[in-house]
Design a protein around this motif. Structure first.
Motif, PDB file in Angstrom:
ATOM      1  N   ARG A   1     -25.994   5.019  49.626  1.00 51.84           N
ATOM      2  CA  ARG A   1     -26.009   5.970  50.707  1.00 51.84           C
ATOM      3  C   ARG A   1     -25.689   7.267  49.745  1.00 51.84           C
ATOM      4  NH1 ARG A   1     -20.934   3.539  53.860  1.00 51.84           N
ATOM      5  NH2 ARG A   1     -20.453   3.206  51.625  1.00 51.84           N
ATOM      6  N   ASN A   2     -26.102   8.329  50.028  1.00 52.43           N
ATOM      7  CA  ASN A   2     -26.120   9.541  49.293  1.00 52.43           C
ATOM      8  C   ASN A   2     -25.048  10.484  50.129  1.00 52.43           C
ATOM      9  OD1 ASN A   2     -26.756  12.113  48.389  1.00 52.43           O
ATOM     10  ND2 ASN A   2     -28.824  11.569  47.498  1.00 52.43           N
ATOM     11  N   ALA A   3     -24.092  10.540  49.886  1.00 55.42           N
ATOM     12  CA  ALA A   3     -22.976  11.263  50.573  1.00 55.42           C
ATOM     13  C   ALA A   3     -23.559  12.936  50.747  1.00 55.42           C
ATOM     14  CB  ALA A   3     -21.718  11.140  50.081  1.00 55.42           C
ATOM     15  N   ALA A   4     -24.156  13.441  49.343  1.00 50.29           N
ATOM     16  CA  ALA A   4     -24.296  14.764  49.609  1.00 50.29           C
ATOM     17  C   ALA A   4     -25.575  15.151  50.502  1.00 50.29           C
ATOM     18  CB  ALA A   4     -24.806  15.239  48.271  1.00 50.29           C
ATOM     19  N   ARG A   5     -26.649  14.265  50.525  1.00 51.96           N
ATOM     20  CA  ARG A   5     -27.548  14.402  51.427  1.00 51.96           C
ATOM     21  C   ARG A   5     -27.250  14.298  52.912  1.00 51.96           C
ATOM     22  NH1 ARG A   5     -31.782  10.567  52.985  1.00 51.96           N
ATOM     23  NH2 ARG A   5     -33.439  11.681  53.953  1.00 51.96           N
ATOM     24  N   ILE A   6     -26.131  13.159  53.182  1.00 48.69           N
ATOM     25  CA  ILE A   6     -25.608  12.987  54.516  1.00 48.69           C
ATOM     26  C   ILE A   6     -25.020  14.268  55.096  1.00 48.69           C
ATOM     27  CG2 ILE A   6     -24.277  11.654  55.733  1.00 48.69           C
ATOM     28  CD1 ILE A   6     -25.148   9.293  53.898  1.00 48.69           C
ATOM     29  N   GLY A   7     -24.153  14.609  54.329  1.00 50.96           N
ATOM     30  CA  GLY A   7     -23.255  15.806  54.668  1.00 50.96           C
ATOM     31  C   GLY A   7     -24.257  17.411  54.516  1.00 50.96           C
ATOM     32  N   ALA A   8     -25.309  17.287  53.835  1.00 53.26           N
ATOM     33  CA  ALA A   8     -26.184  18.554  54.223  1.00 53.26           C
ATOM     34  C   ALA A   8     -26.904  18.521  55.594  1.00 53.26           C
ATOM     35  CB  ALA A   8     -27.114  18.543  53.032  1.00 53.26           C
ATOM     36  N   TRP A   9     -27.148  17.290  55.783  1.00 47.57           N
ATOM     37  CA  TRP A   9     -28.076  16.939  57.131  1.00 47.57           C
ATOM     38  C   TRP A   9     -26.911  17.531  58.164  1.00 47.57           C
ATOM     39  CZ3 TRP A   9     -27.840  12.936  61.031  1.00 47.57           C
ATOM     40  CH2 TRP A   9     -28.962  12.766  61.959  1.00 47.57           C
ATOM     41  N   ALA A  10     -25.732  16.978  58.118  1.00 50.16           N
ATOM     42  CA  ALA A  10     -24.945  17.363  59.227  1.00 50.16           C
ATOM     43  C   ALA A  10     -24.433  18.706  59.253  1.00 50.16           C
ATOM     44  CB  ALA A  10     -23.187  16.409  58.830  1.00 50.16           C
ATOM     45  N   THR A  11     -24.277  19.274  57.986  1.00 44.97           N
ATOM     46  CA  THR A  11     -23.982  20.695  57.826  1.00 44.97           C
ATOM     47  C   THR A  11     -25.093  21.563  58.488  1.00 44.97           C
ATOM     48  OG1 THR A  11     -22.749  20.652  56.089  1.00 44.97           O
ATOM     49  CG2 THR A  11     -23.635  22.823  56.354  1.00 44.97           C
ATOM     50  N   GLN A  12     -26.459  21.033  58.470  1.00 45.21           N
ATOM     51  CA  GLN A  12     -27.685  21.772  59.006  1.00 45.21           C
ATOM     52  C   GLN A  12     -27.643  21.590  60.620  1.00 45.21           C
ATOM     53  OE1 GLN A  12     -31.493  20.067  57.676  1.00 45.21           O
ATOM     54  NE2 GLN A  12     -32.030  20.273  59.683  1.00 45.21           N
ATOM     55  N   ILE A  13     -27.261  20.522  61.105  1.00 42.68           N
ATOM     56  CA  ILE A  13     -26.981  20.076  62.415  1.00 42.68           C
ATOM     57  C   ILE A  13     -25.813  21.164  63.059  1.00 42.68           C
ATOM     58  CG2 ILE A  13     -26.107  18.786  64.017  1.00 42.68           C
ATOM     59  CD1 ILE A  13     -27.506  16.519  62.394  1.00 42.68           C
TER      60      ILE A  13
END
Length: 169
Positions: free
Chosen positions: A147-159
């Motif tokens: 799991r890539n926490a930075a990528r997951i967080g970036a996706w959520a921030t975009q949402i």
């Protein structure tokens, strides 16, 4: 103006997808959007939520059953509401380097719910996993946390940004 509230519902057997849902909710909250996580099987209504994110683990090329049932059960109530879909499962870093299309059941949910986006994240498999096949995979060196926490967080921030823009119009 009423604050935005997002539901992050997930189907997870060994906790990896639940962990991703928690990361998404935390990033949404950090971006100023209220978020609640729940196992998909425990969600009885989507009333009160401004948007919904549905996640499902991938096992043997199939999207988690609880995520599939959630998408079918709540399709009518989600009509016209922002919906996003994610999958978790590759036990390597391939999801960080290439767009992995949704497996058939997740693709069905994307179509049925007119989801704005689907993304696949790497999964996690530890020696605590349930099931003979999962434990055998760990013994054979296929375990780990991808799991890539930075990528997951970036996706959520975009949402969060998309949702705030939509409500400010």
């Amino acid at each position: 103006m009423k604050p935005l509230l997002v539901l992050v519902a997930y189907g997870s057997d060994n906790g990896s997808t639940a962990g991703i849902a928690d990361m998404i909710a935390a990033a949404l909250r950090d971006a100023g959007v209220a978020a609640h996580t729940s196992p998909a099987a425990q969600v009885h209504t989507v009333d009160g939520y401004d948007a919904v994110i549905i996640g499902g683990a991938i096992y043997n090329g199939r999207w988690h059953g609880d995520a599939r049932v959630f998408a079918r059960r709540h399709a009518a109530a989600l009509h016209g509401r922002p919906v996003y879909v994610f999958s978790s499962g590759p036990l390597d870093d391939s999801a960080d380097h290439t767009d992995i299309p949704p497996v058939p059941h997740a693709a069905d949910a994307v179509r049925r719910l007119a989801a704005r986006e689907h993304v696949t994240f790497g999964g996690r498999l530890t020696d605590q996993a349930r099931g003979f096949a999962a434990r055998a995979m760990v013994r054979n060196g296929r375990g780990g946390d991808f799991r890539n926490a930075a990528r997951i967080g970036a996706w959520a921030t975009q949402i969060a940004s998309q949702l705030r823009q939509a409500t400010s119009r």
